[in-house]
Motif scaffolding. Sequence first.
Motif, short mmCIF file in Angstrom:
data_model
loop_
_atom_site.label_atom_id
_atom_site.label_comp_id
_atom_site.label_asym_id
_atom_site.label_seq_id
_atom_site.Cartn_x
_atom_site.Cartn_y
_atom_site.Cartn_z
N ALA A 17 3.42 -13.75 3.16
CA ALA A 17 4.73 -13.10 3.06
C ALA A 17 5.26 -12.71 4.43
CB ALA A 17 4.63 -11.86 2.16
N GLU A 18 4.38 -12.17 5.28
CA GLU A 18 4.80 -11.77 6.64
C GLU A 18 5.20 -13.00 7.46
OE1 GLU A 18 2.92 -7.64 8.11
OE2 GLU A 18 1.46 -9.26 7.94
N GLU A 19 4.45 -14.08 7.32
CA GLU A 19 4.78 -15.30 8.06
C GLU A 19 6.16 -15.83 7.69
OE1 GLU A 19 1.58 -17.92 7.13
OE2 GLU A 19 0.20 -17.05 8.61
N LEU A 20 6.58 -15.51 6.46
CA LEU A 20 7.88 -15.98 5.98
C LEU A 20 9.00 -14.96 6.23
CD1 LEU A 20 6.73 -17.60 2.63
CD2 LEU A 20 7.35 -18.77 4.76
N GLY A 21 8.68 -13.89 6.96
CA GLY A 21 9.70 -12.92 7.35
C GLY A 21 9.80 -11.70 6.47
N HIS A 22 8.89 -11.53 5.52
CA HIS A 22 8.92 -10.35 4.66
C HIS A 22 8.22 -9.18 5.33
CE1 HIS A 22 10.81 -11.14 0.79
NE2 HIS A 22 10.49 -12.42 0.99
N THR A 23 8.69 -7.99 5.01
CA THR A 23 8.05 -6.76 5.49
C THR A 23 6.93 -6.39 4.53
OG1 THR A 23 10.17 -5.98 6.33
CG2 THR A 23 8.42 -4.33 6.08
N VAL A 24 5.76 -6.12 5.07
CA VAL A 24 4.63 -5.67 4.25
C VAL A 24 4.33 -4.21 4.60
CG1 VAL A 24 2.18 -5.96 3.71
CG2 VAL A 24 3.65 -7.97 4.00
N VAL A 25 4.57 -3.33 3.65
CA VAL A 25 4.28 -1.91 3.83
C VAL A 25 2.77 -1.76 3.99
CG1 VAL A 25 4.42 0.38 2.79
CG2 VAL A 25 6.29 -1.27 2.47
N PRO A 26 2.30 -1.06 5.05
CA PRO A 26 0.85 -0.93 5.27
C PRO A 26 0.11 -0.50 4.01
CG PRO A 26 2.06 0.02 7.10
CD PRO A 26 3.08 -0.34 6.07
N VAL A 27 -1.01 -1.17 3.76
CA VAL A 27 -1.74 -0.92 2.52
C VAL A 27 -2.67 0.29 2.66
CG1 VAL A 27 -1.64 -3.29 1.71
CG2 VAL A 27 -3.53 -2.59 3.18
N LYS A 28 -2.77 1.04 1.56
CA LYS A 28 -3.65 2.20 1.49
C LYS A 28 -4.36 2.15 0.14
CE LYS A 28 -0.41 5.33 2.00
NZ LYS A 28 0.25 6.65 2.19
N PRO A 29 -5.50 2.87 0.04
CA PRO A 29 -6.19 2.87 -1.25
C PRO A 29 -5.52 3.79 -2.26
CG PRO A 29 -7.36 4.26 0.33
CD PRO A 29 -6.23 3.61 1.08
N SER A 30 -5.54 3.38 -3.52
CA SER A 30 -5.12 4.24 -4.62
C SER A 30 -6.12 4.03 -5.75
CB SER A 30 -3.71 3.89 -5.08
OG SER A 30 -3.27 4.80 -6.08
N LEU A 31 -6.28 5.04 -6.59
CA LEU A 31 -7.33 5.03 -7.61
C LEU A 31 -8.67 4.75 -6.92
CD1 LEU A 31 -5.54 3.04 -10.47
CD2 LEU A 31 -5.39 5.45 -9.90
N VAL A 32 -9.07 5.71 -6.11
CA VAL A 32 -10.21 5.50 -5.21
C VAL A 32 -11.09 6.76 -5.19
CG1 VAL A 32 -8.94 6.39 -3.19
CG2 VAL A 32 -10.78 4.74 -2.84
N PRO A 33 -12.40 6.63 -5.01
CA PRO A 33 -13.26 7.81 -4.85
C PRO A 33 -12.85 8.62 -3.62
CG PRO A 33 -14.58 5.88 -5.35
CD PRO A 33 -13.19 5.38 -5.06
N LEU A 34 -13.29 9.87 -3.58
CA LEU A 34 -12.90 10.79 -2.50
C LEU A 34 -14.12 11.22 -1.70
CD1 LEU A 34 -10.47 13.04 -4.57
CD2 LEU A 34 -9.83 11.16 -3.04
N GLU A 35 -13.91 11.35 -0.39
CA GLU A 35 -14.99 11.82 0.48
C GLU A 35 -14.86 13.31 0.72
OE1 GLU A 35 -14.92 9.53 4.07
OE2 GLU A 35 -15.77 7.74 3.09
N SER A 36 -16.02 13.95 0.95
CA SER A 36 -16.05 15.38 1.26
C SER A 36 -17.13 15.63 2.30
CB SER A 36 -16.35 16.19 0.00
OG SER A 36 -16.52 17.57 0.33
N THR A 37 -16.87 16.60 3.17
CA THR A 37 -17.89 16.99 4.15
C THR A 37 -18.79 18.10 3.60
OG1 THR A 37 -16.27 18.52 5.12
CG2 THR A 37 -16.49 16.34 6.14
#
Length: 417
Positions: free
Chosen positions: A180-200
């Motif tokens: 998609a990017e090679e064809l000129g489309h904008t790709v919104v940076p990917v982030k995780p969703s529905l994902v486990p959570l880290e804790s210190t």
Amino acid sequence: MNCDIAVIGGGAAGMMAAVCAARQGASAILIERNPKVGRKLYITGKGRCNVTNHCTPAEVLASTPRNGKFLYSAMERTPPAWVEEFFKALGVPLKTERGNRVFPVSDRSADIIDALFFELKRLKVPVIQNRAAGLRLAEGKVCGVTLGQGEEICCKAVILATGGVSYPATGSTGDGHRIAEELGHTVVPVKPSLVPLESTDGFCGQMQGLALKNVTLTVKNRKKKTIYREQGELLFTHFGLSGPLVLSASAHMREFEKELYTCVIDLKPALDEPTLDARLVRELTAGANRDMNNLLGTLAPRLLVPVLLERAGIPGEKKAHDLTKPERRRLLELFKGFSVAVSGPRPVEEAIVTSGGVKVSEVDPKTMQSKKISGLFFAGELLDVDAYTGGFNLQIAWATGRAAGESAVVFINPNGA
């Protein structure tokens, strides 16, 4: 090899797109890099495949925090009821469970995949096992797909449905974003969703493997505002928290870069504070000569007991009859509000769904066709759209897949001749 429509990606959206295109009389080809189609579908819903949610289109949109409005036309055209009838007609009996989640009666993801695969076979849609390296254009229009070994498939339209970047072992490695990017489309940076959570918080590792059922999870932001609350099951891990409640909660936690989140667990949601306090007093009175680390085993799982005592500042060997009122109060507060500080999500590769993707303002919401490249269509998780758990993300895949498949047929044959 020639065809009318080439569908890249053999997941939920891709298979639906290919089926719908072929049902409209177009010659379609499905290109899938894995040896088998629907690989990610095998692991959805813990292997049971949460096909959709038995609700209205409006409720799907309300459960889609990321660009839900973009889906209005697709969801009106392909509501959950249509999806249920589609699979029933393919011979897959369905059932509805808690939260209106829809599953195959068999509890087997394979039944959904097989139904789609055999429908593709009936419609004579070839499945080509190969990687799509890129698209070939002529005068700004799609005219072919270049495969991994340099082979080409000539076509009049292409549907990109390669998924996001979660679970890369299933083939979701970002090829669609690159194309998609090679064809000129904008790709919104990917982030995780529905994902486990880290804790210190070190106590999470102490309780690794502990599953808590029928607890209430509340997520608060930096300002102590509640952004999520639900009852269900969660799991302590070596890195933090996981389980159904946590995955659902993570979809509401979208500002990790600038927010601080805290998970607060009510370990005894069926009891209000006065009732639980009375229960504590009864247990302490009945076991007055017992050590606290033994007595608490009647109220909490074994792995949780030492953590409760440590956080309440109570020695494990302390006798129940020596417990002070402030100590009992601290225990009560922990039972009703066991807090876990969240440091961030796990990597996107571990997420069930990818947030981000092809910018939806560059896609026609009615047809799923690119506004930049004639004959290019998008479907599924590749788009910058994602929803909460409960079958909503698969519903999005089916709806956008159908829209892309049928619209591509209209594109290549606008007169219907």
